[in-house]
Design a protein around this motif. Structure first.
Motif, PDB file in Angstrom:
ATOM      1  N   ASP A  41       6.960  -1.117   5.043  1.00 45.60           N
ATOM      2  CA  ASP A  41       7.491  -0.594   3.785  1.00 45.60           C
ATOM      3  C   ASP A  41       6.466   0.242   3.031  1.00 45.60           C
ATOM      4  O   ASP A  41       6.833   1.091   2.211  1.00 45.60           O
ATOM      5  CB  ASP A  41       7.991  -1.743   2.906  1.00 45.60           C
ATOM      6  N   ALA A  42       5.175   0.012   3.283  1.00 52.84           N
ATOM      7  CA  ALA A  42       4.151   0.860   2.668  1.00 52.84           C
ATOM      8  C   ALA A  42       4.221   2.270   3.243  1.00 52.84           C
ATOM      9  O   ALA A  42       4.056   3.259   2.511  1.00 52.84           O
ATOM     10  CB  ALA A  42       2.768   0.257   2.894  1.00 52.84           C
ATOM     11  N   ILE A  43       4.469   2.376   4.546  1.00 50.56           N
ATOM     12  CA  ILE A  43       4.620   3.700   5.163  1.00 50.56           C
ATOM     13  C   ILE A  43       5.856   4.399   4.631  1.00 50.56           C
ATOM     14  O   ILE A  43       5.824   5.579   4.243  1.00 50.56           O
ATOM     15  CB  ILE A  43       4.694   3.565   6.697  1.00 50.56           C
ATOM     16  N   ILE A  44       6.979   3.651   4.584  1.00 49.04           N
ATOM     17  CA  ILE A  44       8.225   4.234   4.084  1.00 49.04           C
ATOM     18  C   ILE A  44       8.068   4.666   2.629  1.00 49.04           C
ATOM     19  O   ILE A  44       8.477   5.770   2.241  1.00 49.04           O
ATOM     20  CB  ILE A  44       9.380   3.221   4.227  1.00 49.04           C
TER      21      ILE A  44
ATOM     22  N   LEU B  93      -0.766   5.767  -9.474  1.00 53.28           N
ATOM     23  CA  LEU B  93       0.327   4.858  -9.120  1.00 53.28           C
ATOM     24  C   LEU B  93       0.163   3.478  -9.728  1.00 53.28           C
ATOM     25  O   LEU B  93       1.111   2.685  -9.734  1.00 53.28           O
ATOM     26  CB  LEU B  93       0.414   4.724  -7.593  1.00 53.28           C
ATOM     27  N   LEU B  94      -1.021   3.174 -10.229  1.00 54.01           N
ATOM     28  CA  LEU B  94      -1.308   1.825 -10.708  1.00 54.01           C
ATOM     29  C   LEU B  94      -0.380   1.404 -11.843  1.00 54.01           C
ATOM     30  O   LEU B  94      -0.018   0.232 -11.957  1.00 54.01           O
ATOM     31  CB  LEU B  94      -2.764   1.729 -11.167  1.00 54.01           C
ATOM     32  N   LEU B  95      -0.002   2.363 -12.697  1.00 52.70           N
ATOM     33  CA  LEU B  95       0.790   2.041 -13.882  1.00 52.70           C
ATOM     34  C   LEU B  95       2.256   2.438 -13.772  1.00 52.70           C
ATOM     35  O   LEU B  95       3.038   2.126 -14.673  1.00 52.70           O
ATOM     36  CB  LEU B  95       0.194   2.749 -15.108  1.00 52.70           C
ATOM     37  N   THR B  96       2.625   3.126 -12.689  1.00 54.75           N
ATOM     38  CA  THR B  96       3.915   3.817 -12.724  1.00 54.75           C
ATOM     39  C   THR B  96       4.965   3.367 -11.719  1.00 54.75           C
ATOM     40  O   THR B  96       6.075   3.912 -11.732  1.00 54.75           O
ATOM     41  CB  THR B  96       3.694   5.325 -12.525  1.00 54.75           C
ATOM     42  N   GLY B  97       4.670   2.435 -10.825  1.00 53.26           N
ATOM     43  CA  GLY B  97       5.777   2.005  -9.987  1.00 53.26           C
ATOM     44  C   GLY B  97       5.459   1.500  -8.603  1.00 53.26           C
ATOM     45  O   GLY B  97       6.361   1.253  -7.804  1.00 53.26           O
ATOM     46  N   VAL B  98       4.181   1.351  -8.273  1.00 54.64           N
ATOM     47  CA  VAL B  98       3.821   0.860  -6.947  1.00 54.64           C
ATOM     48  C   VAL B  98       3.320  -0.574  -7.059  1.00 54.64           C
ATOM     49  O   VAL B  98       2.530  -0.888  -7.942  1.00 54.64           O
ATOM     50  CB  VAL B  98       2.745   1.755  -6.302  1.00 54.64           C
ATOM     51  N   VAL B  99       3.796  -1.435  -6.176  1.00 56.27           N
ATOM     52  CA  VAL B  99       3.412  -2.842  -6.171  1.00 56.27           C
ATOM     53  C   VAL B  99       2.940  -3.231  -4.778  1.00 56.27           C
ATOM     54  O   VAL B  99       3.072  -2.462  -3.819  1.00 56.27           O
ATOM     55  CB  VAL B  99       4.589  -3.744  -6.606  1.00 56.27           C
ATOM     56  N   PHE B 100       2.388  -4.429  -4.671  1.00 52.95           N
ATOM     57  CA  PHE B 100       1.819  -4.877  -3.410  1.00 52.95           C
ATOM     58  C   PHE B 100       2.883  -5.270  -2.396  1.00 52.95           C
ATOM     59  O   PHE B 100       2.680  -5.157  -1.192  1.00 52.95           O
ATOM     60  CB  PHE B 100       0.870  -6.045  -3.662  1.00 52.95           C
TER      61      PHE B 100
ATOM     62  N   PRO C 290      -2.068   3.838   0.102  1.00 55.29           N
ATOM     63  CA  PRO C 290      -3.361   3.768  -0.595  1.00 55.29           C
ATOM     64  C   PRO C 290      -3.461   2.579  -1.538  1.00 55.29           C
ATOM     65  O   PRO C 290      -4.528   1.961  -1.657  1.00 55.29           O
ATOM     66  CB  PRO C 290      -3.433   5.100  -1.356  1.00 55.29           C
ATOM     67  N   PHE C 291      -2.354   2.226  -2.199  1.00 56.23           N
ATOM     68  CA  PHE C 291      -2.374   1.060  -3.094  1.00 56.23           C
ATOM     69  C   PHE C 291      -2.511  -0.223  -2.292  1.00 56.23           C
ATOM     70  O   PHE C 291      -3.232  -1.152  -2.693  1.00 56.23           O
ATOM     71  CB  PHE C 291      -1.107   1.021  -3.944  1.00 56.23           C
ATOM     72  N   HIS C 292      -1.832  -0.291  -1.158  1.00 53.56           N
ATOM     73  CA  HIS C 292      -1.939  -1.462  -0.286  1.00 53.56           C
ATOM     74  C   HIS C 292      -3.377  -1.625   0.203  1.00 53.56           C
ATOM     75  O   HIS C 292      -3.928  -2.735   0.210  1.00 53.56           O
ATOM     76  CB  HIS C 292      -0.996  -1.295   0.904  1.00 53.56           C
ATOM     77  N   LEU C 293      -3.992  -0.517   0.577  1.00 49.03           N
ATOM     78  CA  LEU C 293      -5.391  -0.539   1.001  1.00 49.03           C
ATOM     79  C   LEU C 293      -6.294  -1.001  -0.144  1.00 49.03           C
ATOM     80  O   LEU C 293      -7.207  -1.816   0.064  1.00 49.03           O
ATOM     81  CB  LEU C 293      -5.791   0.864   1.462  1.00 49.03           C
ATOM     82  N   HIS C 294      -6.034  -0.500  -1.334  1.00 49.02           N
ATOM     83  CA  HIS C 294      -6.819  -0.887  -2.513  1.00 49.02           C
ATOM     84  C   HIS C 294      -6.731  -2.389  -2.763  1.00 49.02           C
ATOM     85  O   HIS C 294      -7.741  -3.056  -3.032  1.00 49.02           O
ATOM     86  CB  HIS C 294      -6.316  -0.110  -3.732  1.00 49.02           C
ATOM     87  N   MET C 295      -5.534  -2.950  -2.651  1.00 44.35           N
ATOM     88  CA  MET C 295      -5.348  -4.375  -2.914  1.00 44.35           C
ATOM     89  C   MET C 295      -6.019  -5.227  -1.842  1.00 44.35           C
ATOM     90  O   MET C 295      -6.638  -6.250  -2.147  1.00 44.35           O
ATOM     91  CB  MET C 295      -3.850  -4.699  -2.986  1.00 44.35           C
ATOM     92  N   LEU C 296      -5.925  -4.820  -0.591  1.00 44.30           N
ATOM     93  CA  LEU C 296      -6.562  -5.586   0.479  1.00 44.30           C
ATOM     94  C   LEU C 296      -8.079  -5.630   0.295  1.00 44.30           C
ATOM     95  O   LEU C 296      -8.708  -6.678   0.473  1.00 44.30           O
ATOM     96  CB  LEU C 296      -6.226  -4.976   1.838  1.00 44.30           C
ATOM     97  N   LEU C 297      -8.666  -4.498  -0.065  1.00 47.19           N
ATOM     98  CA  LEU C 297     -10.119  -4.451  -0.239  1.00 47.19           C
ATOM     99  C   LEU C 297     -10.573  -5.145  -1.514  1.00 47.19           C
ATOM    100  O   LEU C 297     -11.596  -5.827  -1.536  1.00 47.19           O
ATOM    101  CB  LEU C 297     -10.594  -2.996  -0.237  1.00 47.19           C
TER     102      LEU C 297
END
Length: 289
Positions: A65-68, A213-220, A235-242
């Motif tokens: 779903d991160a790719i999609i 994306l942090l404030l506007t609509g992307v979640v883990f 990129p957000f998924h990568l940020h959360m994993l790291l």
């Protein structure tokens, strides 16, 4: 002596140029190799077709779903930025006759290009999410990315329009051709491939953004359900994993997938711009007996 000094100066300039090229290529190669070496072992069919799982979310599973979500964000941001950027570029080059307005628009566009992307996210959050009560979603995140890439699209399209043979435009004006007709039938068809190529590059720029994306609509973790629902993004998924120090190998694999997507997008942009696909097809057609 003068010839010796000139030859020495030429050698210094060439040496500096080759050294810079070598450093850039070496750094890019090292980054790619580092991510490839650490992430390739985690990439498999399950990683690409499943969602994050595990007691600590992201510890196992994949990034489907991160790719999609990333592709949906890219496509919508390309559409929104095209509506704004192409229209603004055509207006400045064809319709606008006031140097003051042209200068003002140029100043605004240059200012937008220098605004940190996180501030664009704050703007969309304040206007659309707080004031207009639109939920954090695919729509608001796409608008943020469109604002981020708008200056790139506008400046690039404007440059392409300015490179159209002036004689063609001048003759069109001399013949009394309407500006609307000229824009639709002459300018846009002439630069169509350039616009598509520019939008693909803008999409590759947008797909790698994290801060707006942090404030506007992307979640883990979220399924793609519609324009007004939050989504996942690579990129957000990568940020959360790291940031959570969870499944570092999965983080490297996510980064590697993102890099491959960016490479494909840049190759696609070149294919569109230089008619590579058409040239290949024509080559094989002429090779037939």
């Amino acid at each position: 002596l003068r010839k010796t000094m000139n030859a020495f100066k030429d050698f210094i300039v060439k040496f500096y140029a080759y050294l810079c090229v070598f450093i850039v290529v070496a750094v890019i190669f090292w980054i790619f190799y580092f991510i490839f070496a650490n992430g390739i072992s985690q990439i498999n069919l399950d990683f690409l077709t499943k969602n994050p799982q595990g007691l600590n979310l992201g510890e196992s599973g994949g990034i489907r779903d991160a790719i999609i979500g990333s592709f949906l964000l890219m496509i919508l941001s390309m559409i929104f930025s095209a509506l704004l950027g192409v229209s603004c570029a055509i207006y400045r080059q064809i319709y606008c006759t006031s140097s003051t307005i042209k200068l003002g628009l140029k100043f605004i566009i240059q200012t937008m290009a220098s605004i940190p992307s996180i501030l664009l996210g704050m703007f969309v959050y304040g206007l659309f999410i707080v004031s207009l009560d639109i939920p954090k979603s695919l729509l608001t995140a796409s608008i943020t990315l469109a604002l981020m890439v708008f200056p790139f699209v506008e400046v690039s399209v404007e440059k392409v329009i300015s490179q159209i043979d002036e004689k063609i435009l001048r003759d069109s004006f001399a013949l009394g051709v309407d500006k609307n007709f000229m824009a639709r039938k002459l300018v846009l068809p002439t630069i169509r491939k350039n616009i598509i190529s520019i939008l693909i590059l803008a999409g590759s720029y947008a797909i790698g953004a994290t801060a707006p994306l942090l404030l506007t609509g992307v979640v883990f973790m979220a399924k793609v359900e519609g324009l007004l629902s939050p989504v996942m993004a690579l990129p957000f998924h990568l940020h959360m994993l790291l940031s959570q120090s969870v499944a570092t190998q999965n983080a490297y694999a996510t980064a590697l997938v993102l890099i491959f997507i960016l490479i494909i997008l840049h190759l696609l942009s070149a294919v569109v711009l230089f008619d590579i696909g058409e040239k290949i097809a024509r080559y094989f057609k002429h090779k037939r007996p």
